[in-house]
Design a protein around this motif. Structure first.
Motif, short mmCIF file in Angstrom:
data_model
loop_
_atom_site.label_atom_id
_atom_site.label_comp_id
_atom_site.label_asym_id
_atom_site.label_seq_id
_atom_site.Cartn_x
_atom_site.Cartn_y
_atom_site.Cartn_z
N SER A 163 -60.86 56.67 -24.57
CA SER A 163 -62.30 56.53 -24.79
C SER A 163 -63.03 57.82 -24.42
N ARG A 164 -64.36 57.75 -24.53
CA ARG A 164 -65.12 58.97 -24.22
C ARG A 164 -66.50 58.63 -23.67
N ILE A 165 -67.05 59.61 -22.96
CA ILE A 165 -68.42 59.54 -22.47
C ILE A 165 -69.18 60.70 -23.11
N VAL A 166 -70.39 60.41 -23.61
CA VAL A 166 -71.24 61.44 -24.20
C VAL A 166 -72.49 61.51 -23.34
N GLU A 167 -72.77 62.68 -22.75
CA GLU A 167 -74.01 62.79 -21.96
C GLU A 167 -75.01 63.70 -22.65
N LEU A 168 -76.23 63.18 -22.81
CA LEU A 168 -77.33 63.94 -23.41
C LEU A 168 -78.10 64.62 -22.29
N GLY A 169 -78.04 65.95 -22.23
CA GLY A 169 -78.75 66.67 -21.16
C GLY A 169 -78.10 66.46 -19.81
N PRO A 170 -76.90 67.01 -19.59
CA PRO A 170 -76.17 66.74 -18.34
C PRO A 170 -76.74 67.42 -17.11
N GLY A 171 -77.72 68.31 -17.26
CA GLY A 171 -78.27 69.01 -16.08
C GLY A 171 -77.16 69.77 -15.38
N ASN A 172 -77.07 69.62 -14.07
CA ASN A 172 -76.02 70.36 -13.34
C ASN A 172 -74.72 69.56 -13.22
N GLY A 173 -74.62 68.42 -13.90
CA GLY A 173 -73.37 67.65 -13.94
C GLY A 173 -73.23 66.64 -12.81
N THR A 174 -74.16 66.65 -11.86
CA THR A 174 -74.02 65.79 -10.66
C THR A 174 -73.92 64.31 -11.01
N LYS A 175 -74.74 63.87 -11.98
CA LYS A 175 -74.79 62.44 -12.26
C LYS A 175 -73.48 61.93 -12.85
N LEU A 176 -72.96 62.69 -13.82
CA LEU A 176 -71.70 62.27 -14.43
C LEU A 176 -70.55 62.36 -13.42
N LEU A 177 -70.58 63.41 -12.61
CA LEU A 177 -69.54 63.56 -11.59
C LEU A 177 -69.58 62.37 -10.63
N THR A 178 -70.78 61.98 -10.23
CA THR A 178 -70.93 60.83 -9.33
C THR A 178 -70.36 59.57 -9.98
N LEU A 179 -70.71 59.36 -11.26
CA LEU A 179 -70.22 58.17 -11.96
C LEU A 179 -68.69 58.19 -12.04
N LEU A 180 -68.13 59.33 -12.42
CA LEU A 180 -66.67 59.39 -12.63
C LEU A 180 -65.89 59.28 -11.33
N LYS A 181 -66.49 59.74 -10.24
CA LYS A 181 -65.79 59.62 -8.95
C LYS A 181 -65.60 58.16 -8.56
N THR A 182 -66.43 57.26 -9.08
CA THR A 182 -66.28 55.84 -8.71
C THR A 182 -65.10 55.18 -9.42
N ARG A 183 -64.47 55.90 -10.35
CA ARG A 183 -63.31 55.31 -11.06
C ARG A 183 -62.26 54.80 -10.09
N GLU A 204 -81.42 57.69 -8.84
CA GLU A 204 -80.42 57.52 -9.90
C GLU A 204 -79.01 57.80 -9.39
N VAL A 205 -78.87 58.89 -8.61
CA VAL A 205 -77.55 59.21 -8.07
C VAL A 205 -77.09 58.09 -7.13
N GLY A 206 -78.03 57.55 -6.35
CA GLY A 206 -77.69 56.43 -5.45
C GLY A 206 -77.18 55.22 -6.24
N LEU A 207 -77.84 54.89 -7.33
CA LEU A 207 -77.40 53.74 -8.14
C LEU A 207 -76.04 54.01 -8.78
N LEU A 208 -75.83 55.25 -9.22
CA LEU A 208 -74.53 55.58 -9.84
C LEU A 208 -73.41 55.48 -8.81
N GLU A 209 -73.69 55.92 -7.58
CA GLU A 209 -72.68 55.82 -6.51
C GLU A 209 -72.35 54.36 -6.24
#
Ligand code: AVI
Length: 347
Positions: free
Chosen positions: A89-109, A61-66
């Motif tokens: 706008s906004r992003i809503v994450e259900l169960g963010p865990g340690n935040g890695t996935k959202l951080l990975t997604l946002l870094k691609t901005r 999943e992290v690979g796909l988000l990157e």
């Protein structure tokens, strides 16, 4: 209450926990809801599972988000400059865990050049994106929130509550002129039974406006040998994750489960398309759980069913989304790990 219908990261006050343990251990076959696997130790063990070479979901999943994060953000049209998106706008994450996935997604901005993509660095910076993190664990919210602070230009709001009430909180305050992207990742959808998954996607849809988007991460059907290694790893981390539920019951509800007398078991149920986790009684034994009013005999070989992890075919995901008010717009598949991210728009 339907077994496994609730969200995997939900927890409940002690009384609800005791009532659930009493109810589910009394069922035939005996069960315990998987959401109770996630006490502080269980959450750490789950993070460790994500690092195991045999459990591919987190890495895939992290690979796909990157790789596709920028496309995902572009489709979600979160930034001013898109037709019909004048506001923040906004992003809503259900169960963010340690935040890695959202951080990975946002870094691609800021990946690639402004000309190559759908929006540029200037637009992305001009609007301060708001992020809502929803989780029952305050600790998880702190860890994820701190990880996102690293970005500097994100406003984070924490909702320490269940997915359902968090969604209704955010639904009550839609962004003026902007879009919402909901992230439901990590194959958490797989811990709902099929009717429960449909019901929960309807709950997400009800919190959105037409044109908003949902990014759904789901594990796909793969060879049985791979699934069994992922859920019964040679290091015994998944076994510890499963057995920790008995440790938790002993500690919080005054149980006397003898840990040596139970074995972790993972079973692929092909007919139901799910991996089941069980705790198997190694001998005939008596177990008491004071606060849950349990005094039970277990036969040798009898099991307690603690989790279902449903695996999907890609077309099934499209159908499920179509039935719940979404139109799938793009799918990215990690071919080797057999894991899919599906982006769908609310109709
Ligand atoms: C959180 N959830 C999607 C995980 C899964 O794969 O079902 C929990 C898990 N259970 C055993 N290993 C990981």
């Amino acid at each position: 209450m339907r077994p496994f219908a609730a969200s995997p990261n939900a927890s409940a006050p002690a009384e609800d926990f005791a009532n659930d343990v009493e109810y589910y251990l009394g069922l035939e076959p005996r069960q315990l809801p998987s959401r109770y696997l996630y006490d502080p130790l269980g959450s750490v063990l789950f993070d460790a599972i994500g690092e195991l070479p045999w459990y591919g979901i987190t890495r895939a999943e992290v690979g796909l988000l990157e790789q596709y994060g920028r496309d995902i953000l572009a489709h979600a049209a979160l930034f001013p400059g898109f037709p019909g998106v004048p506001g923040p706008s906004r992003i809503v994450e259900l169960g963010p865990g340690n935040g890695t996935k959202l951080l990975t997604l946002l870094k691609t901005r800021h990946d690639g050049s402004a000309e190559a993509g759908h929006y540029g660095r200037r637009e992305a910076r001009a609007s301060r994106l708001k992020v809502h993190l929803i989780d029952v664990s305050g600790k998880a919210l702190d860890v994820a929130g701190r990880a996102l602070d690293e970005l500097g230009d994100i406003e984070v709001e924490r909702h320490e509550t269940t997915y359902e009430s968090g969604l209704s909180e955010v639904a009550g305050k839609p962004p003026a002129g902007g879009r919402t992207l909901v992230l439901f990742l990590g194959s958490n959808i797989g811990n709902f039974d099929r009717p429960g998954a449909e019901e929960f996607l309807c709950t997400i849809r009800a919190a959105l406006q037409p044109g908003d988007t949902l990014l759904l991460g789901a594990d796909l059907v793969k060879p049985e040998a791979d699934l069994l290694l992922a859920y019964d790893d040679p290091l015994g981390v998944t076994a510890a994750f499963n057995l920790n539920l008995l440790v938790r019951i002993n500690r919080e509800l005054g149980g006397d489960f003898d840990l040596q007398a139970f074995a972790h078991q993972a079973v692929w149920n092909a007919a139901a398309s799910r991996v089941e986790m069980h705790l198997v009684s190694r001998r005939r034994q008596r177990v008491r759980v004071a606060s849950a009013r349990i005094d039970m005999e277990m036969e040798k070989g009898e099991t307690i069913w603690t989790e279902s992890s449903y695996k999907y075919q890609p077309e099934e995901l499209a159908t499920l989304l179509g039935h719940t008010g979404f139109r799938p717009i793009e799918r990215w598949v990690a071919a080797e790990a057999r894991f899919a991210l599906t982006l769908a728009r609310a109709d």
